[in-house]
Design an enzyme around this catalytic site. Structure first.
Site, PDB file in Angstrom:
ATOM      1  N   ASP A  67       0.814  -1.220   0.000  1.00  0.00           N
ATOM      2  CA  ASP A  67       0.000   0.000   0.000  1.00  0.00           C
ATOM      3  C   ASP A  67       0.845   1.267   0.000  1.00  0.00           C
ATOM      4  OD1 ASP A  67       0.983  -0.392   2.567  1.00  0.00           O
ATOM      5  OD2 ASP A  67      -0.971  -0.792   3.464  1.00  0.00           O
ATOM      6  N   ASN A 136      -7.353  -2.765  14.339  1.00  0.00           N
ATOM      7  CA  ASN A 136      -8.730  -3.079  13.922  1.00  0.00           C
ATOM      8  C   ASN A 136      -8.790  -4.301  13.007  1.00  0.00           C
ATOM      9  OD1 ASN A 136      -7.651  -2.091  11.551  1.00  0.00           O
ATOM     10  ND2 ASN A 136      -9.084  -0.401  11.303  1.00  0.00           N
ATOM     11  N   HIS A 138      -7.005  -4.738  10.225  1.00  0.00           N
ATOM     12  CA  HIS A 138      -6.753  -4.522   8.793  1.00  0.00           C
ATOM     13  C   HIS A 138      -5.456  -5.207   8.367  1.00  0.00           C
ATOM     14  CE1 HIS A 138      -4.523  -0.371   9.380  1.00  0.00           C
ATOM     15  NE2 HIS A 138      -3.678  -1.355   9.412  1.00  0.00           N
ATOM     16  N   GLU A 143      -9.425  -2.131   5.151  1.00  0.00           N
ATOM     17  CA  GLU A 143     -10.046  -1.742   6.417  1.00  0.00           C
ATOM     18  C   GLU A 143     -11.327  -2.552   6.657  1.00  0.00           C
ATOM     19  OE1 GLU A 143      -8.344  -0.018   8.402  1.00  0.00           O
ATOM     20  OE2 GLU A 143      -8.027   2.054   7.811  1.00  0.00           O
TER      21      GLU A 143
HETATM   22  P1  PGA Z   1       2.372  -1.293  12.638  1.00  0.00           P
HETATM   23  O1  PGA Z   1       1.209  -1.264  11.595  1.00  0.00           O
HETATM   24  O2  PGA Z   1       3.324  -2.373  12.198  1.00  0.00           O
HETATM   25  O3  PGA Z   1       3.016   0.062  12.578  1.00  0.00           O
HETATM   26  O4  PGA Z   1       1.776  -1.607  13.970  1.00  0.00           O
HETATM   27  C1  PGA Z   1       0.688  -2.474  11.140  1.00  0.00           C
HETATM   28  C2  PGA Z   1      -0.541  -2.214  10.298  1.00  0.00           C
HETATM   29  O5  PGA Z   1      -1.265  -1.247  10.556  1.00  0.00           O
HETATM   30  O6  PGA Z   1      -0.786  -3.004   9.380  1.00  0.00           O
END
Ligand code: PGA
Length: 244
Positions: A67, A136, A138, A143
């Site tokens: 992404d 959450n 994702h 999302e």
């Molecule tokens: P993070 O993000 O590794 O910074 O916790 C992971 C994500 O949101 O997929």
């Protein structure tokens, strides 16, 4: 699904890097799906070290990132283009033409998304996909929602994600509200998936993703259907799991 729980972040990072190293050594021209965020940083450090010690050769590897934020230039220090350069791509011998990261240009998103999916399928799909997970549930920026979106798409980030991401942006700086993300299809079609999580803030997301119902409200829950899912956790992220 194989769940591996480690005492420390360092141990889980080293294990994740080892899995990737073995896959690249088995298939030199691996199509490697990559994730950004704080979770895989330690894994990337290990991969760079393998490269520097001549234990790993990225010259035939093709990378596909999950992404990119909309509205940040690739040179912005919080863009995922910048992140990947900083943590891996400028430090190993992956060929520039083999690096794929979606462009975060909202206006051109339809063309960008179509071209990204085409590139993935022309390459023969992803061999090994590395994933972090949001609080959450994702994966990439898929999302929670009413449906699983198959293809690369423009997404409105949820308030939870925007709030989580705000820690990386300085005061007053706009946290991006939109992103372009790979969809669920190439992730679930990958030959192997590595899902990583560390820290107590991820414990609930891991629990509902791996032991809850499969639902687009928890995008990572679809990974329960994957036949070669390797979950790599520290003990804090594993704390709510009942099956271990
Ligand atoms: P993070 O993000 O590794 O910074 O916790 C992971 C994500 O949101 O997929």
């Amino acid at each position: 699904m194989k769940i591996n729980v480690f005492d420390t972040y360092e141990q889980m990072s080293a294990y994740a890097a080892q899995v990737i190293k073995e896959e690249i050594n088995k298939k030199k021209n691996l199509n490697l799906g990559l994730a950004t965020g704080s979770t895989p940083e330690g894994m990337y450090e290990n991969l760079v070290e393998f490269f520097e010690n001549d234990e790993l050769d990225f010259s035939s590897v093709t990378t596909f990132n999950l992404d990119e934020y909309c509205g940040l230039t690739p040179s912005h220090s919080q863009s995922y283009h910048y992140f990947m350069d900083e943590h891996l791509l400028s430090k190993v011998n992956v060929k520039k033409e083999n690096i794929n990261i979606p462009e975060g240009d909202e206006e051109k998103h339809e063309d960008i998304c179509k071209a990204y999916d085409k590139k993935i399928s022309q390459a023969g799909g992803i061999d090994l996909q590395v994933l972090g997970i949001g609080v959450n549930g994702h994966i990439g920026f898929n999302e929670p929602g009413d449906i699983f979106v198959a293809d690369t798409h423009l997404i409105d980030l949820t308030d939870t994600t925007i709030e989580q991401n705000s820690r990386f942006f300085s005061n007053g700086e706009e946290v991006p509200k939109k992103a372009i993300t790979m969809g669920i299809r190439p992730i679930i079609n990958a030959n192997k998936v590595v899902l990583m999580a560390n820290g107590p803030s991820k414990a609930h997301a891991i629990k509902i993703s791996l032991e809850g119902p499969i639902t687009p409200q928890v995008p990572a829950s679809i990974l329960q259907l994957h036949e070669d899912l390797i979950v790599i956790l520290d003990k804090e992220a594993a704390a709510e799991l009942e099956s271990i």
